[in-house]
Design an enzyme around this catalytic site. Structure first.
Site, PDB file in Angstrom:
ATOM      1  N   GLU A 185       0.790  -1.478  -0.147  1.00 56.33           N
ATOM      2  CA  GLU A 185       0.109  -0.022  -0.016  1.00 56.33           C
ATOM      3  C   GLU A 185       0.784   1.218   0.061  1.00 56.33           C
ATOM      4  OE1 GLU A 185      -2.980  -0.259   3.099  1.00 56.33           O
ATOM      5  OE2 GLU A 185      -4.295  -1.372   2.095  1.00 56.33           O
ATOM      6  N   GLU A 254      -6.726  -7.812  -1.006  1.00 59.72           N
ATOM      7  CA  GLU A 254      -7.204  -7.890   0.556  1.00 59.72           C
ATOM      8  C   GLU A 254      -8.866  -7.572   0.394  1.00 59.72           C
ATOM      9  OE1 GLU A 254      -5.313  -5.639   3.305  1.00 59.72           O
ATOM     10  OE2 GLU A 254      -3.097  -6.157   2.751  1.00 59.72           O
TER      11      GLU A 254
END
Ligand code: GAL
Length: 831
Positions: A185, A254
């Site tokens: 991320e 995710e």
């Protein structure tokens, strides 16, 4: 189905070498705009996160098998750098950190691996997975264009890739690893930091590519991921997401099955109807890889929880619960979803969806291949109402906020909101009390050798190097005989400002107050009237770290502990600043220095009768392993805050004294989910039970040691077994089912009930075919009820480990209310 994206040169080179050297049957893993391509086949891949150090190796085969049985193709894990390199160049790959063993077990089960090397992982893991020594590498700056950082990151990433290669674990070597990940991320940081961050991201990408893994690299939440790295989505929903290049597949790394638990905040749950809806939406839009984060969350043993304030349980409301048991109906409903998606795979990988509107909030997405495969997804995104739509000349009823899956473009085999799987109610069953002894952690008992005195306040992590949660700050205050407060009784006020995370203040050996931060803000200030006497007074502050932060940038700048100012107000002179006087430091507790948590350490001191409600107390008890094979936990409800060890192994931090504050209440699956939507435990401890892995126990004589900071009542602690209380099912007459689709026997829905291994159905607590009400644990009959509802369950289920009953009127002695849609609802006990 030829791949349209040219494979990376490195990938080709590796594939070529392998083909030449070993004439191996395996080709490099590649991708194209539709999907990841394994062995020349585009694949719809269903994946689940299982983090190896969050369970014990003895649990791994069972967790992996349950992932496979649940319909997954891939197991995804991060690699936990600080677990593997606790000090520079000293590597650890044993026990819970035996990464190679874990990956080999996944291979044995016939599943693939997605290896997220990071090595920054976030993951609610201590310091985001960074080893603490990294913070003290001269000149370091984390996750940016910084040479010392990049050198260490490259060294560790290379080490892991080499290890995987030499163990032949990449797919082209015959191993299970089909995908890898670099960074985590990074996109949001790049946005904040600009140029140096961009340089770092492209360096990370090049560094990873140069390692020639022969499998695609991904960067999650990184819109700028340079080719050929695939950028992927993380979130509660990802149907809005498209990769940054049209030749990359649409991947969701995710899919959050709920959220993590923090001390002091309520426990999040995500209804499976909504999770299944999110996944179906993503597939319907053309997504081809979905990973559940987490599929098994597990436990933050020892001091591995991130922070601050991440709880020891990392259950995550995942399909496999913290203890490795099936969470039903979540596991079963997703399994059905996966079967439905897999039936659509030939059409999904071959075609792009063609959308058509079926109403204001309803639409169809149809995948039709040139060879005749056809799969359709019918969506009703209305948050409240059912919809009856017509599609290809037939009528379909769609519950609100749901998708029906039609693998032949005709037959509904699955609807995300119609849960036919059994519901298991878990309970914690008392499995034994404990007999305690206690030992007092003395305050200021350190010799000069063990402590360190200097002028001013020192940062905590630098002092402890995170070898312990605890740092003592001690100073002395002289009170003159003529201080007015000595006679007026108006005690002076002490103020202590700390960067976190928790603090106990002792004045002349007495606990005078406790303060702590929160998940949102770790900083804290203690203010309190303190009782001083004339002469010398000791102010001892025990500053406590509760897990180091795992998310953010510039980890090198993060602080904890008392950084000041520290002041005393209400003296004759007014306010006295204590910040710049002499402070004495002691890293850790005396009991830690003596290893009281271990068998040898604990026998080196005299333990006494157990005390209660006394701060800074060590407790110990011996116990025998409860019989059976159910997972075990400690009920810590009567305690405050501290840590637990069994036979020297760290169970983790406990903190039932920190009650969860937030909003809890009714949970409706309909409408957008976020982590605060379906919470429990408001007003109660965020975590009451602490997982005790059975493999850590001997049959007899196990040593349990607890360090309690606040003062608790150890007589309230008990060992519990996690078992299934009731098993329920609620299946409507027209429950779609894959079984029906296969047999073309569309009308026949079925109830299935299954007990835990070795248990049998002993009692039918409730049964009703008709219009029953309520939920598992409190069902009641409705206006319509077949009088012989119980008979068939008694006949088919009693004394069985497993049973099935068809949901048709004949099974229940006839139709109790013709023309009304009926359900079969049942609650049984397994024992
Ligand atoms: C994501 C992150 C994961 C985990 C998750 C929350 O943003 O990539 O590592 O921290 O959030 O559970």
């Amino acid at each position: 189905m030829a791949s349209s994206a040219p494979p990376a040169p490195a990938v080709l080179a590796v594939a070529l070498t392998v083909a030449l050297l070993a004439s191996s049957a395996w080709a490099a893993v590649t991708y194209d705009r539709k999907a990841v391509v394994v062995n020349g086949q585009r694949r719809i891949l269903l994946s689940g996160s299982i983090h190896y150090p969050r369970s014990v190796p003895e649990m791994w085969p069972d967790l992996i098998q349950k992932a496979k049985d649940g319909g997954l193709d891939v197991v995804q894990t991060y690699v936990f750098w600080n677990g593997h390199e606790p000090s520079p160049g000293q590597y650890h790959f044993e026990g819970r950190y035996d990464l190679v063993h874990f990956i080999k077990l996944v291979k044995q089960a016939g599943l693939y691996v997605h290896l997220r090397i990071g090595p920054y992982v976030c993951a609610e893991w201590n310091f985001g997975g960074f080893p603490i020594w990294l913070k003290y590498v001269p000149g370091i700056s984390f996750r940016t264009d910084n040479e010392p950082f990049k050198a260490e990151m490259q060294k560790f990433t290379t080490k892991i890739v080499q290890m995987m290669k030499s163990e032949r674990l990449f797919e082209w070597q015959g191993g299970p690893i089909i995908l890898s990940q670099i960074e985590n991320e990074f996109g949001p940081l790049e946005w904040d930091q600009g140029e140096p961050a961009k340089d770092y991201a492209s360096w990370a990408a090049n560094m990873a590519m140069a390692l020639n893994t022969g499998v695609p690299w991904i960067m999650c939440k990184e819109d700028d991921a340079p080719d050929p790295i695939i950028n992927t989505c993380n979130g509660f929903y990802c149907d809005w997401f498209s990769p940054n290049k049209p030749h990359k597949p649409t991947m969701w790394t995710e899919a959050w099955t709920a959220w993590y638990t923090g001390f002091g905040i309520p426990v999040p749950h995500r209804p499976v109807e909504d999770l299944a809806y999110g996944v179906a939406k993503f597939i319907q839009k053309g997504g081809s890889f979905v990973n559940y984060y987490m599929y098994h969350g597990g436990t933050n043993f020892e001091r591995t929880a991130g922070g601050p304030f991440i709880a020891t349980s990392y259950d995550y409301d995942a399909p496999l619960d913290e203890y490795g048991l099936l969470r039903e109906p979540k596991w079963g409903h997703l399994k059905e979803l996966h079967r439905a998606i897999k039936l659509c795979e030939p059409a999904l990988v071959a075609a792009d969806p063609i959308l058509s509107s079926l109403g204001n909030a309803q639409k169809a997405s149809v995948f039709r291949s040139s060879t005749g495969a056809c799969a359709a997804f019918l969506e009703n995104k209305h948050k409240l109402s059912y919809a009856r739509v017509s599609f290809n000349g037939m009528h379909y009823d769609l519950p609100p906020w749901s998708i029906s899956i039609l693998p032949d473009c005709k037959t509904t085999v699955f609807n995300t909101a119609r849960v036919g799987s059994q519901i298991s109610q878990m309970k914690m069953e008392w499995a034994g009390g404990l007999t305690w002894q206690s030992y007092n952690e003395e305050i200021n008992s350190f010799s000069e050798l063990e402590s360190f005195t200097t002028v001013g306040l020192l940062e905590q992590i630098n002092m402890t190097r995170d070898n312990t949660d605890y740092l003592w700050y001690t100073t002395y205050v002289d009170v003159a005989k003529d201080e007015q407060f000595l006679t007026s009784g108006k005690n002076p006020k002490l103020t202590v400002m700390s960067a976190g995370h928790a603090l106990h203040v002792f004045i002349n050996g007495q606990l005078s107050g406790t303060v702590y931060g929160s998940v949102e803000n770790p900083k804290l200030t203690y203010t309190g009237k303190v009782k001083l006497w004339s002469g010398s007074n000791t102010i001892s502050c025990l500053s406590i770290a509760v897990g180091l932060p795992n998310v953010g940038e510039h980890f090198e700048t993060w602080n904890a502990g008392i950084l000041g100012p520290v002041t005393l107000d209400g003296l004759n002179e007014g306010k006295r600043d204590l910040t710049w006087q002499k402070w004495t430091y002691q890293v850790g507790l005396k009991g830690e220095a003596m290893s009281l948590h271990s068998l040898s350490g604990s026998s080196s001191v005299e333990w006494g009768e157990p005390v209660q409600k006394q701060p800074l107390t060590w407790y110990k008890a011996f116990f025998n392993a409860p019989d059976g094979d159910e997972p075990l936990a400690l009920d810590m409800n009567s305690m405050g805050k501290g840590q637990i060890w069994i036979n020297g192994q760290g169970i983790g931090r406990y903190w039932p004294g920190y009650k969860a504050s937030g909003t809890c209440g009714h949970c409706d699956y309909r409408g957008e989910y976020n982590e605060t939507k379906c919470q429990t435990n408001c007003g109660d401890p965020s975590q009451r039970w602490y997982h005790v892995p059975r493999p850590w126990l001997n049959p007899t004589g196990n040593l349990l040691v607890i360090f309690e900071e606040w003062g608790g009542d150890p007589t309230g602690i008990s060992m519990v077994k996690r078992t299934t209380g009731s098993v329920c099912a609620d299946v409507s007459e027209w429950q779609p089912s894959i079984k029906n689709w296969r047999t073309k026997d569309y009308e026949k829905a079925e109830v299935h009930l299954q007990c835990d291994h070795g248990r049998k159905i002993t009692e039918i607590k409730f049964a009703s075919f008709g219009t029953p009400q309520g939920s598992c644990g409190n069902y009641s009959e409705g206006g319509c009820h077949a009088h012989r509802s119980y008979d068939i369950f008694k006949k088919n289920c009693i004394n069985q480990e497993w049973c099935g009953v068809s949901v048709v009127p004949e099974a229940f002695g006839g139709d109790p209310c013709p023309g009304t849609m009926k359900r079969a609802v049942v609650e049984v006990t397994c024992s």
